[in-house]
Design a protein around this motif. Structure first.
Motif, PDB file in Angstrom:
ATOM      1  N   LEU A 186      -9.800  -1.557   9.530  1.00  9.13           N
ATOM      2  CA  LEU A 186     -10.565  -1.687   8.121  1.00  9.13           C
ATOM      3  C   LEU A 186     -10.066  -2.795   7.303  1.00  9.13           C
ATOM      4  O   LEU A 186     -10.465  -3.462   6.661  1.00  9.13           O
ATOM      5  N   GLU A 187      -8.449  -2.970   7.394  1.00 11.55           N
ATOM      6  CA  GLU A 187      -8.056  -4.042   6.645  1.00 11.55           C
ATOM      7  C   GLU A 187      -8.474  -5.029   7.003  1.00 11.55           C
ATOM      8  O   GLU A 187      -8.523  -6.132   6.144  1.00 11.55           O
ATOM      9  N   GLN A 188      -8.300  -5.499   8.249  1.00 11.69           N
ATOM     10  CA  GLN A 188      -8.795  -6.792   8.867  1.00 11.69           C
ATOM     11  C   GLN A 188     -10.351  -7.113   8.628  1.00 11.69           C
ATOM     12  O   GLN A 188     -10.863  -8.164   8.381  1.00 11.69           O
ATOM     13  N   TYR A 232      -3.307  -9.125   1.106  1.00 12.40           N
ATOM     14  CA  TYR A 232      -3.587  -8.309   2.160  1.00 12.40           C
ATOM     15  C   TYR A 232      -4.249  -7.150   1.960  1.00 12.40           C
ATOM     16  O   TYR A 232      -3.315  -6.452   1.416  1.00 12.40           O
ATOM     17  N   PRO A 233      -5.483  -6.848   2.136  1.00 11.68           N
ATOM     18  CA  PRO A 233      -5.960  -5.827   1.453  1.00 11.68           C
ATOM     19  C   PRO A 233      -5.999  -4.303   2.189  1.00 11.68           C
ATOM     20  O   PRO A 233      -6.814  -3.608   2.565  1.00 11.68           O
ATOM     21  N   SER A 234      -4.536  -3.694   2.187  1.00 12.52           N
ATOM     22  CA  SER A 234      -4.212  -2.517   2.720  1.00 12.52           C
ATOM     23  C   SER A 234      -4.483  -1.421   1.739  1.00 12.52           C
ATOM     24  O   SER A 234      -4.958  -1.918   0.501  1.00 12.52           O
ATOM     25  N   ASP A 235      -4.656  -0.326   2.446  1.00 14.57           N
ATOM     26  CA  ASP A 235      -5.016   0.620   1.358  1.00 14.57           C
ATOM     27  C   ASP A 235      -3.954   0.980   0.219  1.00 14.57           C
ATOM     28  O   ASP A 235      -4.188   1.094  -0.844  1.00 14.57           O
ATOM     29  N   ALA A 236      -2.601   0.616   0.522  1.00 11.13           N
ATOM     30  CA  ALA A 236      -1.658   0.608  -0.536  1.00 11.13           C
ATOM     31  C   ALA A 236      -1.912  -0.593  -1.333  1.00 11.13           C
ATOM     32  O   ALA A 236      -1.647  -0.304  -2.782  1.00 11.13           O
ATOM     33  N   ARG A 290      -2.377  -0.181  -5.523  1.00 10.77           N
ATOM     34  CA  ARG A 290      -1.847  -0.805  -6.841  1.00 10.77           C
ATOM     35  C   ARG A 290      -2.488  -1.761  -7.721  1.00 10.77           C
ATOM     36  O   ARG A 290      -2.610  -1.666  -8.887  1.00 10.77           O
ATOM     37  N   TRP A 291      -3.614  -2.565  -7.070  1.00 15.70           N
ATOM     38  CA  TRP A 291      -4.463  -3.262  -7.955  1.00 15.70           C
ATOM     39  C   TRP A 291      -5.519  -2.301  -8.939  1.00 15.70           C
ATOM     40  O   TRP A 291      -5.309  -2.389 -10.043  1.00 15.70           O
ATOM     41  N   ARG A 337     -10.798   0.346 -11.774  1.00 17.75           N
ATOM     42  CA  ARG A 337     -11.965  -0.280 -11.403  1.00 17.75           C
ATOM     43  C   ARG A 337     -11.457  -1.664 -10.779  1.00 17.75           C
ATOM     44  O   ARG A 337     -11.300  -2.862 -11.228  1.00 17.75           O
ATOM     45  N   ALA A 338     -11.235  -1.410  -9.477  1.00 19.48           N
ATOM     46  CA  ALA A 338     -10.701  -2.615  -8.558  1.00 19.48           C
ATOM     47  C   ALA A 338     -11.574  -2.365  -7.277  1.00 19.48           C
ATOM     48  O   ALA A 338     -11.320  -1.617  -6.762  1.00 19.48           O
ATOM     49  N   VAL A 339     -12.559  -3.029  -6.991  1.00 22.49           N
ATOM     50  CA  VAL A 339     -13.456  -2.804  -5.770  1.00 22.49           C
ATOM     51  C   VAL A 339     -13.752  -4.023  -4.870  1.00 22.49           C
ATOM     52  O   VAL A 339     -13.935  -5.163  -5.647  1.00 22.49           O
ATOM     53  N   VAL A 340     -13.801  -3.979  -3.657  1.00 21.86           N
ATOM     54  CA  VAL A 340     -13.979  -4.964  -2.880  1.00 21.86           C
ATOM     55  C   VAL A 340     -15.504  -5.538  -2.776  1.00 21.86           C
ATOM     56  O   VAL A 340     -16.253  -4.379  -2.370  1.00 21.86           O
TER      57      VAL A 340
END
Length: 391
Positions: free
Chosen positions: A286-288, A368-372, A376-377, A385-388
């Motif tokens: 999912l991160e990649q 790098y968009p890891s869950d962690a 934090r964002w 409200r921080a959404v890909v």
């Protein structure tokens, strides 16, 4: 009852016939499965790993008033359960299995809290049993005072499990996912780029993008090297999938039970099973996948204009740099700030109609968009409200 593989098949067959199962319930379940109506079946507590017929019979006896306390009726708490069930016929492992399977959910939904409280419940049961015929100096009323051995203690505090942890623990007790599906936790996000459910696969030679949970994983030695064979399950359906040795070597940690994978490949008829087969050519976790299919992270800036500490967040979660045949590959997601001013948010003598502005940060701000990292964002964003953004 203890053959979980066979039980899983029977469970799936029953669901296909639109039969429903009442979840495991400490106050209703018996040792075996029982019909409730023509369309509903009560889950047998004896099918939970680590229980056994003797333990379940002791639980039923306590409910019916045939236990050590001779108190009939439903259990009201974990402590009440341990106090009323014959201790010699039930152990800690059994109770933990019942908790993981959800049999105590009608009493307390926080399974982590219940699991952490088993030892405390046994201690309470032992104290209640030792003092059942005694009246303490300060317990001369109805036995509900603070010093009374019949006053139940508080459950041990514990953070509730997330969907993945709950289902994983459930699988250890039941043998399969009973109350949900691992794909549920990621479905909302994944469906924004891998949109086609497995049950809606197209019969085409064109590559298709699928996502799902790995099950029934095995690796065999084929004519051209190692071959990974498994099922890809997204809750809507499952398909037999395969990946060659090159993919196995590149992504070893993804080829395991319960892993989420996003895969590109071709679907073709399987002449052996008569169903469909998915031959994978590319894979992502999912991160990649967020890096590959996401456009940017859309971050709402707080109304006072204070932006997140970008430098700090980039130090904590920098983009990943990898060498490939084409040169250096940067895996990261861009960031875009969004500032919204609602109507009439300005000075009273200058009423506004509202406005918004978006600012895209440069490539140097990729992370790098890891869950962690996403957590934090969100902690720094306005109202989380921080959404890909995928499209």
């Amino acid at each position: 009852m203890d053959n979980t593989d066979k039980l899983k098949l029977l469970f799936e067959d029953a669901e296909r016939l639109n039969l429903q199962f009442e979840p495991p319930n400490i106050n209703r379940g018996m040792h075996r499965f029982e019909p409730i109506s023509n369309r509903e079946i009560r889950y047998g507590l004896g099918a939970i790993k680590g229980t056994g017929q003797q333990a379940i019979e002791a639980i039923v006896a306590a409910r019916e008033g045939r236990g050590p306390t001779a108190e009939p009726g439903p259990f009201t708490s974990l402590f009440d359960f341990c106090r009323r069930v014959e201790r010699s016929r039930i152990n800690k492992r059994c109770i933990e299995a019942l908790i993981k399977a959800g049999a105590f959910d009608t009493l307390e939904l926080n399974r982590a809290c219940l699991l952490a409280s088993v030892d405390r419940a046994f201690e309470f049961s032992a104290a209640a049993s030792a003092n059942v015929h005694q009246v303490g100096l300060f317990d001369m009323d109805d036995g509900d005072g603070h010093g009374s051995s019949t006053q139940e203690p508080e459950l041990v505090a514990a953070l509730p499990w997330g969907v993945k942890e709950r289902l994983t623990q459930e699988k250890t007790a039941v043998g399969f996912y009973l109350s949900g599906h691992l794909f549920d936790e990621v479905a909302q996000e994944v469906r924004r780029f891998a949109k086609r459910p497995i049950e809606e696969l197209l019969e085409t030679r064109e590559p298709q993008l699928l996502s799902g949970i790995v099950t029934d994983m095995r690796i065999i030695n084929g004519q051209r090297g190692k071959l990974a064979l498994f099922k890809l399950d997204d809750k809507s359906g499952a398909i037999e999938a395969r990946a060659d040795e090159a993919l196995i070597n590149s992504h070893k940690h993804w080829f395991k039970e319960d892993a989420l994978v996003i895969a590109m490949g071709k679907v073709q008829a399987d002449r052996f099973s008569g169903g469909m087969q998915f031959t994978i050519t590319q894979m992502w976790d999912l991160e990649q996948a967020r890096c590959r299919f996401g456009r940017y992270l859309r971050v709402a800036v707080k109304a006072d204009g204070r932006a997140p500490d970008v430098a700090q967040l980039l130090r904590e979660f920098p983009a990943k740099r990898e060498m490939s045949e084409q040169g250096e590959l940067v895996r990261g997601l861009a960031v875009r700030f969004v500032l919204e001013c609602p109507p009439d948010s300005g000075p009273q003598d200058l009423p506004g109609e509202g406005a918004s502005a978006e600012v895209q940060l440069g490539d140097a701000a990729r992370f790098y968009p890891s869950d962690a990292a996403l957590a934090r964002w969100r902690a720094h964003a306005d109202q989380g409200r921080a959404v890909v953004a995928y499209e």
